[in-house]
Design a protein around this motif. Structure first.
Motif, PDB file in Angstrom:
ATOM      1  N   THR A   1       7.288  -0.321   7.035  1.00 29.77           N
ATOM      2  CA  THR A   1       6.856   0.907   6.352  1.00 29.77           C
ATOM      3  C   THR A   1       8.101   1.684   5.941  1.00 29.77           C
ATOM      4  O   THR A   1       8.920   2.065   6.791  1.00 29.77           O
ATOM      5  CB  THR A   1       5.967   1.776   7.271  1.00 29.77           C
ATOM      6  OG1 THR A   1       4.859   0.998   7.713  1.00 29.77           O
ATOM      7  CG2 THR A   1       5.453   2.998   6.521  1.00 29.77           C
TER       8      THR A   1
ATOM      9  N   PHE B   1      10.532   1.870   9.218  1.00 30.66           N
ATOM     10  CA  PHE B   1       9.793   1.440  10.408  1.00 30.66           C
ATOM     11  C   PHE B   1       9.569  -0.061  10.261  1.00 30.66           C
ATOM     12  O   PHE B   1       8.865  -0.501   9.350  1.00 30.66           O
ATOM     13  CB  PHE B   1       8.456   2.186  10.441  1.00 30.66           C
ATOM     14  CG  PHE B   1       7.517   1.772  11.543  1.00 30.66           C
ATOM     15  CD1 PHE B   1       7.580   2.367  12.800  1.00 30.66           C
ATOM     16  CD2 PHE B   1       6.541   0.804  11.323  1.00 30.66           C
ATOM     17  CE1 PHE B   1       6.686   2.003  13.806  1.00 30.66           C
ATOM     18  CE2 PHE B   1       5.647   0.434  12.328  1.00 30.66           C
ATOM     19  CZ  PHE B   1       5.723   1.033  13.568  1.00 30.66           C
TER      20      PHE B   1
ATOM     21  N   VAL C   1       0.854  -1.183   0.000  1.00 29.31           N
ATOM     22  CA  VAL C   1       0.000   0.000   0.000  1.00 29.31           C
ATOM     23  C   VAL C   1       0.893   1.237   0.000  1.00 29.31           C
ATOM     24  O   VAL C   1       1.780   1.377   0.841  1.00 29.31           O
ATOM     25  CB  VAL C   1      -0.956  -0.003   1.213  1.00 29.31           C
ATOM     26  CG1 VAL C   1      -1.675   1.339   1.337  1.00 29.31           C
ATOM     27  CG2 VAL C   1      -1.974  -1.129   1.065  1.00 29.31           C
TER      28      VAL C   1
ATOM     29  N   PRO D   1      -4.538  11.434   4.396  1.00 31.87           N
ATOM     30  CA  PRO D   1      -3.601  10.380   3.969  1.00 31.87           C
ATOM     31  C   PRO D   1      -4.370   9.324   3.179  1.00 31.87           C
ATOM     32  O   PRO D   1      -5.394   8.827   3.652  1.00 31.87           O
ATOM     33  CB  PRO D   1      -3.094   9.819   5.299  1.00 31.87           C
ATOM     34  CG  PRO D   1      -4.181  10.128   6.288  1.00 31.87           C
ATOM     35  CD  PRO D   1      -4.915  11.338   5.811  1.00 31.87           C
TER      36      PRO D   1
ATOM     37  N   SER E   1       0.997   5.181   0.348  1.00 35.01           N
ATOM     38  CA  SER E   1       0.184   6.248   0.938  1.00 35.01           C
ATOM     39  C   SER E   1       0.732   7.609   0.538  1.00 35.01           C
ATOM     40  O   SER E   1       1.943   7.835   0.598  1.00 35.01           O
ATOM     41  CB  SER E   1       0.185   6.133   2.467  1.00 35.01           C
ATOM     42  OG  SER E   1      -0.331   4.879   2.858  1.00 35.01           O
ATOM     43  N   THR E   2      -0.178   8.480   0.128  1.00 28.52           N
ATOM     44  CA  THR E   2       0.198   9.833  -0.288  1.00 28.52           C
ATOM     45  C   THR E   2      -0.688  10.838   0.446  1.00 28.52           C
ATOM     46  O   THR E   2      -1.664  10.469   1.095  1.00 28.52           O
ATOM     47  CB  THR E   2      -0.019  10.011  -1.816  1.00 28.52           C
ATOM     48  OG1 THR E   2      -1.348   9.567  -2.139  1.00 28.52           O
ATOM     49  CG2 THR E   2       0.985   9.212  -2.628  1.00 28.52           C
ATOM     50  N   ILE E   3      -0.328  12.119   0.310  1.00 31.99           N
ATOM     51  CA  ILE E   3      -1.170  13.210   0.805  1.00 31.99           C
ATOM     52  C   ILE E   3      -2.162  13.511  -0.320  1.00 31.99           C
ATOM     53  O   ILE E   3      -1.764  13.956  -1.401  1.00 31.99           O
ATOM     54  CB  ILE E   3      -0.302  14.451   1.130  1.00 31.99           C
ATOM     55  CG1 ILE E   3       0.730  14.128   2.229  1.00 31.99           C
ATOM     56  CG2 ILE E   3      -1.175  15.637   1.491  1.00 31.99           C
ATOM     57  CD1 ILE E   3       0.163  13.906   3.609  1.00 31.99           C
TER      58      ILE E   3
ATOM     59  N   ARG F   1       5.781  13.359  -0.621  1.00 31.77           N
ATOM     60  CA  ARG F   1       5.899  12.584   0.627  1.00 31.77           C
ATOM     61  C   ARG F   1       5.010  11.339   0.544  1.00 31.77           C
ATOM     62  O   ARG F   1       3.814  11.432   0.268  1.00 31.77           O
ATOM     63  CB  ARG F   1       5.486  13.440   1.821  1.00 31.77           C
ATOM     64  CG  ARG F   1       6.472  14.563   2.087  1.00 31.77           C
ATOM     65  CD  ARG F   1       6.007  15.435   3.223  1.00 31.77           C
ATOM     66  NE  ARG F   1       4.757  16.130   2.895  1.00 31.77           N
ATOM     67  CZ  ARG F   1       4.019  16.781   3.803  1.00 31.77           C
ATOM     68  NH1 ARG F   1       4.389  16.801   5.059  1.00 31.77           N
ATOM     69  NH2 ARG F   1       2.913  17.408   3.426  1.00 31.77           N
ATOM     70  N   THR F   2       5.610  10.170   0.776  1.00 34.21           N
ATOM     71  CA  THR F   2       4.932   8.897   0.506  1.00 34.21           C
ATOM     72  C   THR F   2       5.434   7.821   1.458  1.00 34.21           C
ATOM     73  O   THR F   2       6.581   7.883   1.906  1.00 34.21           O
ATOM     74  CB  THR F   2       5.271   8.428  -0.939  1.00 34.21           C
ATOM     75  OG1 THR F   2       4.997   9.483  -1.831  1.00 34.21           O
ATOM     76  CG2 THR F   2       4.475   7.219  -1.350  1.00 34.21           C
ATOM     77  N   SER F   3       4.597   6.837   1.752  1.00 32.73           N
ATOM     78  CA  SER F   3       5.129   5.632   2.404  1.00 32.73           C
ATOM     79  C   SER F   3       4.619   4.377   1.700  1.00 32.73           C
ATOM     80  O   SER F   3       3.530   4.377   1.123  1.00 32.73           O
ATOM     81  CB  SER F   3       4.797   5.586   3.901  1.00 32.73           C
ATOM     82  OG  SER F   3       3.418   5.477   4.135  1.00 32.73           O
TER      83      SER F   3
ATOM     84  N   ASN G   1      13.130   6.968   5.829  1.00 31.68           N
ATOM     85  CA  ASN G   1      12.878   6.433   7.170  1.00 31.68           C
ATOM     86  C   ASN G   1      12.356   5.006   7.053  1.00 31.68           C
ATOM     87  O   ASN G   1      11.569   4.711   6.142  1.00 31.68           O
ATOM     88  CB  ASN G   1      11.851   7.313   7.897  1.00 31.68           C
ATOM     89  CG  ASN G   1      11.664   6.874   9.341  1.00 31.68           C
ATOM     90  OD1 ASN G   1      10.900   5.956   9.625  1.00 31.68           O
ATOM     91  ND2 ASN G   1      12.382   7.498  10.257  1.00 31.68           N
TER      92      ASN G   1
ATOM     93  N   GLY H   1      -4.198   5.768   1.145  1.00 33.71           N
ATOM     94  CA  GLY H   1      -3.477   4.536   0.814  1.00 33.71           C
ATOM     95  C   GLY H   1      -4.072   3.882  -0.427  1.00 33.71           C
ATOM     96  O   GLY H   1      -5.296   3.846  -0.582  1.00 33.71           O
TER      97      GLY H   1
ATOM     98  N   THR I   1       3.868   0.393   2.536  1.00 37.92           N
ATOM     99  CA  THR I   1       3.656  -0.493   3.682  1.00 37.92           C
ATOM    100  C   THR I   1       3.494  -1.934   3.218  1.00 37.92           C
ATOM    101  O   THR I   1       2.703  -2.224   2.323  1.00 37.92           O
ATOM    102  CB  THR I   1       2.411  -0.038   4.473  1.00 37.92           C
ATOM    103  OG1 THR I   1       2.579   1.340   4.794  1.00 37.92           O
ATOM    104  CG2 THR I   1       2.229  -0.851   5.735  1.00 37.92           C
ATOM    105  N   LEU I   2       4.257  -2.819   3.862  1.00 39.47           N
ATOM    106  CA  LEU I   2       4.256  -4.237   3.502  1.00 39.47           C
ATOM    107  C   LEU I   2       4.018  -5.072   4.751  1.00 39.47           C
ATOM    108  O   LEU I   2       4.451  -4.711   5.842  1.00 39.47           O
ATOM    109  CB  LEU I   2       5.626  -4.633   2.927  1.00 39.47           C
ATOM    110  CG  LEU I   2       6.180  -3.775   1.792  1.00 39.47           C
ATOM    111  CD1 LEU I   2       7.576  -4.252   1.420  1.00 39.47           C
ATOM    112  CD2 LEU I   2       5.252  -3.835   0.581  1.00 39.47           C
TER     113      LEU I   2
ATOM    114  N   THR J   1       9.281   5.086   4.408  1.00 36.85           N
ATOM    115  CA  THR J   1       8.756   6.438   4.172  1.00 36.85           C
ATOM    116  C   THR J   1       9.820   7.256   3.460  1.00 36.85           C
ATOM    117  O   THR J   1      11.015   7.115   3.735  1.00 36.85           O
ATOM    118  CB  THR J   1       8.371   7.097   5.515  1.00 36.85           C
ATOM    119  OG1 THR J   1       7.491   6.221   6.208  1.00 36.85           O
ATOM    120  CG2 THR J   1       7.648   8.422   5.302  1.00 36.85           C
TER     121      THR J   1
END
Lengths: 209, 209
Positions: free
Chosen positions: A130, A179, A53, A65, A55-57, A103-105, A177, A67, A107-108, A132
């Motif tokens: 995650t 996580f 997934v 946010p 995720s963006t603004i 700016r994006t993340s 970053n 996803g 996620t797995l 980022t």
């Protein structure tokens, strides 16, 4: 003199300790690493999954946010590099959002890989990652675009035939970053360079080149 | 007079047309709805999945969109209501973020359900759902909290035993926008009320009460 039975035993023991022969397309990290190996676990999740997934603004939803399910690849099978590449069209909000605010993340989860067994997807021992950073358009004329296409099309063969008039472009996540939760006790500290450089100097079945 | 063979044939035909008997715990929508049935498809994705990615505005990462793997439930098995409930602790960034800025989305994919077959997870015919809205803490003394716990613990049995000193709380997503892709041609317009009210007046195997 050593007995033939002893020689056979030694041969069997030696065989059991031999690394499996290298096979093209074999996963770089062929099983879930131990919880103490944070960078290896993060790379394993990125290399084994094929979708996640992003995720963006959201520009459509006043900055919420947002996803979205996307496919990605961090390398051709057997050559995982850790950088996720995507094949996105601005017909979809995710690419449009990223071009306005990068700016994006990504996620797995370990859960869809099947290795969590009956452990709940939210349980910290069922690993989650995650990444980022910034989602960047890759110049389609660059050598990086060629590598990214090879990575994407080898894991997502139908992409190559997606409609030309949808103007799919290559994007990549520049990771800032990381996580990772893979055990009790909170997220594991991993720097982007630890993650990206993992395996460069390892020998044998874990070698990443 | 009608022959016995004819009567048997009629009986068999009647039997074949009978709906399957109702069974407690049976999915409300027991197979993927047709692409024309957008609200049904969204409710099917929410009812069949048990985990997804919850995206928040990250307070740790200067407002970046942060997706996290979470478990959820929208009802006890056989009683899906469409509202996702979560069991979260502020030891994890997602709950902390939501208490500062409640804008959130929950993203689900058809892919882990196994019904996309060999279709790529990013292909529009492999359905994807993003519910965007506000993530709200549910008063733990309320009757809603009791319903939410029953919904969560029936689908995620280990949750009930999670450490008390982690102070897990019930959260719910108040849905404001629905983004569903389940076919070619872009997202399907579904209002939150269409989604939440789907099935209330249907009879037979699809009845949602």
């Amino acid at each position: 003199m050593l007995s033939p039975a002893y020689l056979v035993l030694v041969a069997v023991l030696l065989l059991l300790r031999l690394p499996a022969p290298a096979v093209a397309g074999r996963p770089l990290i062929d099983r879930k690493p131990a919880p103490s190996e944070a960078a290896a676990t993060a790379r394993w999740l990125a290399g084994e999954n094929t979708w996640g997934v992003l995720s963006t603004i959201s520009s459509d939803l006043s900055g919420a946010p947002f996803g979205n399910v996307v496919s990605y690849s961090d390398g051709v099978p057997g050559k995982s590099h850790g950088i996720p590449y995507f094949y996105l069209t601005t017909l979809d909000p995710t690419a449009r959002d990223a071009l306005e605010d990068d700016r994006t993340s990504l996620t797995l989860s370990e859960f869809p890989l099947g290795t969590c067994g009956k452990i709940d997807p939210e349980n910290p021992t069922c690993a989650k990652l995650t990444l980022t950073g910034k989602l960047k358009l890759v110049d389609r004329q660059s050598s990086e675009a060629d590598l990214a296409k090879a990575a994407l099309f080898s894991k997502h063969s139908e992409m190559e035939g997606w409609p030309k008039n949808h103007h799919f472009e290559i994007f990549k996540l520049e990771i800032e970053n990381i996580f990772l939760i893979d055990w009790f006790g909170g997220p594991k500290p991993i720097s982007p360079s630890e993650y990206l450089e993992y395996g460069r100097n390892l020998q044998g079945s874990r070698m990443i080149s």
